[in-house]
Motif scaffolding. Sequence first.
Motif, PDB file in Angstrom:
ATOM      1  N   ARG A  17       0.843  -1.202   0.000  1.00 47.84           N
ATOM      2  CA  ARG A  17       0.000   0.000   0.000  1.00 47.84           C
ATOM      3  C   ARG A  17       0.876   1.249   0.000  1.00 47.84           C
ATOM      4  O   ARG A  17       1.887   1.319   0.702  1.00 47.84           O
ATOM      5  CB  ARG A  17      -0.880  -0.045   1.254  1.00 47.84           C
ATOM      6  N   ASP A  18       0.485   2.241  -0.788  1.00 48.21           N
ATOM      7  CA  ASP A  18       1.142   3.551  -0.780  1.00 48.21           C
ATOM      8  C   ASP A  18       0.397   4.479   0.182  1.00 48.21           C
ATOM      9  O   ASP A  18      -0.831   4.590   0.119  1.00 48.21           O
ATOM     10  CB  ASP A  18       1.117   4.189  -2.172  1.00 48.21           C
ATOM     11  N   ILE A  19       1.154   5.137   1.059  1.00 47.30           N
ATOM     12  CA  ILE A  19       0.594   6.113   1.982  1.00 47.30           C
ATOM     13  C   ILE A  19       1.215   7.467   1.622  1.00 47.30           C
ATOM     14  O   ILE A  19       2.421   7.670   1.794  1.00 47.30           O
ATOM     15  CB  ILE A  19       0.914   5.777   3.464  1.00 47.30           C
ATOM     16  N   LYS A  20       0.391   8.364   1.113  1.00 44.41           N
ATOM     17  CA  LYS A  20       0.886   9.678   0.692  1.00 44.41           C
ATOM     18  C   LYS A  20       1.145  10.570   1.900  1.00 44.41           C
ATOM     19  O   LYS A  20       0.432  10.521   2.893  1.00 44.41           O
ATOM     20  CB  LYS A  20      -0.103  10.341  -0.249  1.00 44.41           C
ATOM     21  N   LYS A  24       6.205  12.620   6.180  1.00 43.47           N
ATOM     22  CA  LYS A  24       6.118  14.074   6.014  1.00 43.47           C
ATOM     23  C   LYS A  24       5.621  14.379   4.612  1.00 43.47           C
ATOM     24  O   LYS A  24       5.649  13.513   3.721  1.00 43.47           O
ATOM     25  CB  LYS A  24       7.466  14.727   6.307  1.00 43.47           C
ATOM     26  N   PRO A  25       5.144  15.586   4.380  1.00 47.08           N
ATOM     27  CA  PRO A  25       4.610  15.949   3.063  1.00 47.08           C
ATOM     28  C   PRO A  25       5.603  15.682   1.930  1.00 47.08           C
ATOM     29  O   PRO A  25       6.793  15.915   2.065  1.00 47.08           O
ATOM     30  CB  PRO A  25       4.322  17.450   3.204  1.00 47.08           C
ATOM     31  N   GLY A  26       5.071  15.134   0.837  1.00 45.97           N
ATOM     32  CA  GLY A  26       5.880  14.862  -0.344  1.00 45.97           C
ATOM     33  C   GLY A  26       6.433  13.449  -0.410  1.00 45.97           C
ATOM     34  O   GLY A  26       6.938  13.028  -1.444  1.00 45.97           O
ATOM     35  N   ILE A  27       6.357  12.705   0.682  1.00 44.61           N
ATOM     36  CA  ILE A  27       6.855  11.326   0.727  1.00 44.61           C
ATOM     37  C   ILE A  27       5.697  10.375   0.436  1.00 44.61           C
ATOM     38  O   ILE A  27       4.589  10.557   0.929  1.00 44.61           O
ATOM     39  CB  ILE A  27       7.447  10.989   2.117  1.00 44.61           C
ATOM     40  N   ILE A  28       5.962   9.364  -0.384  1.00 43.55           N
ATOM     41  CA  ILE A  28       5.005   8.274  -0.576  1.00 43.55           C
ATOM     42  C   ILE A  28       5.607   7.059   0.113  1.00 43.55           C
ATOM     43  O   ILE A  28       6.589   6.491  -0.363  1.00 43.55           O
ATOM     44  CB  ILE A  28       4.733   7.989  -2.059  1.00 43.55           C
ATOM     45  N   PHE A  29       5.033   6.684   1.252  1.00 44.04           N
ATOM     46  CA  PHE A  29       5.534   5.593   2.084  1.00 44.04           C
ATOM     47  C   PHE A  29       5.046   4.263   1.533  1.00 44.04           C
ATOM     48  O   PHE A  29       3.860   4.094   1.255  1.00 44.04           O
ATOM     49  CB  PHE A  29       5.044   5.787   3.525  1.00 44.04           C
ATOM     50  N   GLY A 160      13.323  -1.876  -3.708  1.00 46.98           N
ATOM     51  CA  GLY A 160      14.466  -1.017  -3.984  1.00 46.98           C
ATOM     52  C   GLY A 160      13.998   0.270  -4.626  1.00 46.98           C
ATOM     53  O   GLY A 160      13.321   0.232  -5.656  1.00 46.98           O
ATOM     54  N   LEU A 161      14.293   1.408  -4.018  1.00 43.30           N
ATOM     55  CA  LEU A 161      13.935   2.706  -4.589  1.00 43.30           C
ATOM     56  C   LEU A 161      15.050   3.132  -5.538  1.00 43.30           C
ATOM     57  O   LEU A 161      16.131   3.518  -5.093  1.00 43.30           O
ATOM     58  CB  LEU A 161      13.731   3.742  -3.484  1.00 43.30           C
ATOM     59  N   THR A 162      14.782   3.044  -6.830  1.00 38.64           N
ATOM     60  CA  THR A 162      15.825   3.285  -7.829  1.00 38.64           C
ATOM     61  C   THR A 162      16.086   4.765  -8.092  1.00 38.64           C
ATOM     62  O   THR A 162      17.113   5.102  -8.674  1.00 38.64           O
ATOM     63  CB  THR A 162      15.469   2.597  -9.160  1.00 38.64           C
ATOM     64  N   PHE A 163      15.184   5.647  -7.650  1.00 32.26           N
ATOM     65  CA  PHE A 163      15.378   7.077  -7.885  1.00 32.26           C
ATOM     66  C   PHE A 163      16.340   7.709  -6.872  1.00 32.26           C
ATOM     67  O   PHE A 163      16.682   8.872  -6.984  1.00 32.26           O
ATOM     68  CB  PHE A 163      14.038   7.828  -7.903  1.00 32.26           C
ATOM     69  N   LEU A 164      16.767   6.913  -5.898  1.00 31.01           N
ATOM     70  CA  LEU A 164      17.800   7.347  -4.958  1.00 31.01           C
ATOM     71  C   LEU A 164      19.070   6.549  -5.254  1.00 31.01           C
ATOM     72  O   LEU A 164      19.036   5.567  -5.975  1.00 31.01           O
ATOM     73  CB  LEU A 164      17.336   7.121  -3.517  1.00 31.01           C
ATOM     74  N   ASP A 165      20.185   6.946  -4.682  1.00 31.99           N
ATOM     75  CA  ASP A 165      21.471   6.314  -4.994  1.00 31.99           C
ATOM     76  C   ASP A 165      21.847   5.165  -4.068  1.00 31.99           C
ATOM     77  O   ASP A 165      22.974   4.678  -4.116  1.00 31.99           O
ATOM     78  CB  ASP A 165      22.598   7.355  -4.972  1.00 31.99           C
TER      79      ASP A 165
END
Length: 182
Positions: A17-20, A24-29, A160-165
């Motif tokens: 599940r995605d929690i917008k 904090k604001p702007g994060i999709i958990f 794995g979050l690929t948009f981070l390093d």
Amino acid sequence: MLKLSQTEKHIIENSIRDIKDFPKPGIIFKDITTLLNDKEAYGVLMNHLYQRYKEYGLDYVAGIDARGFIFGAALAQMLGVGFVPIRKKGKLPYTTISEKYSLEYGVDEIEVHIDAFGKDKGARVLVIDDLIATGGTAGAAATLVNQTGANCVECCFVIGLTFLDGIKNLEQKTQVYSVIEV
């Protein structure tokens, strides 16, 4: 290397599940509690991990505090190897070694018992957690494993979050596998 089938990938992805705007604001958990309570998705995930790692010759699975415990303990039991918790500082009762790592705003620290991987050097260890973002915690965990005289053969993540390093940074220390990538 064993990868998920498209059907398996779909089952696991649809159970998360995605929690917008959390924490904090702007994060999709990425909430894995919905994966854990979905017996089909959790079963697909754990069977996939078992099939991937059954021929690795592992001696231990090390789970990172706290969600890594959920996957790591179950996988260790399936593989017939020991489980080792890598905990936040101050949570383990025996002699430990610790490793600090950077956070977005500050520093944190994890630790492991000094004898967690047995007396023989070179134990083969898989480190597991639910998600890799920047890779700080996982990098510290891999360093700790190696400092004990064991060998971190791979770090595994459900997501794995690929948009981070994080993945790229961690690959400088050990092999990395993400079951699904976002």
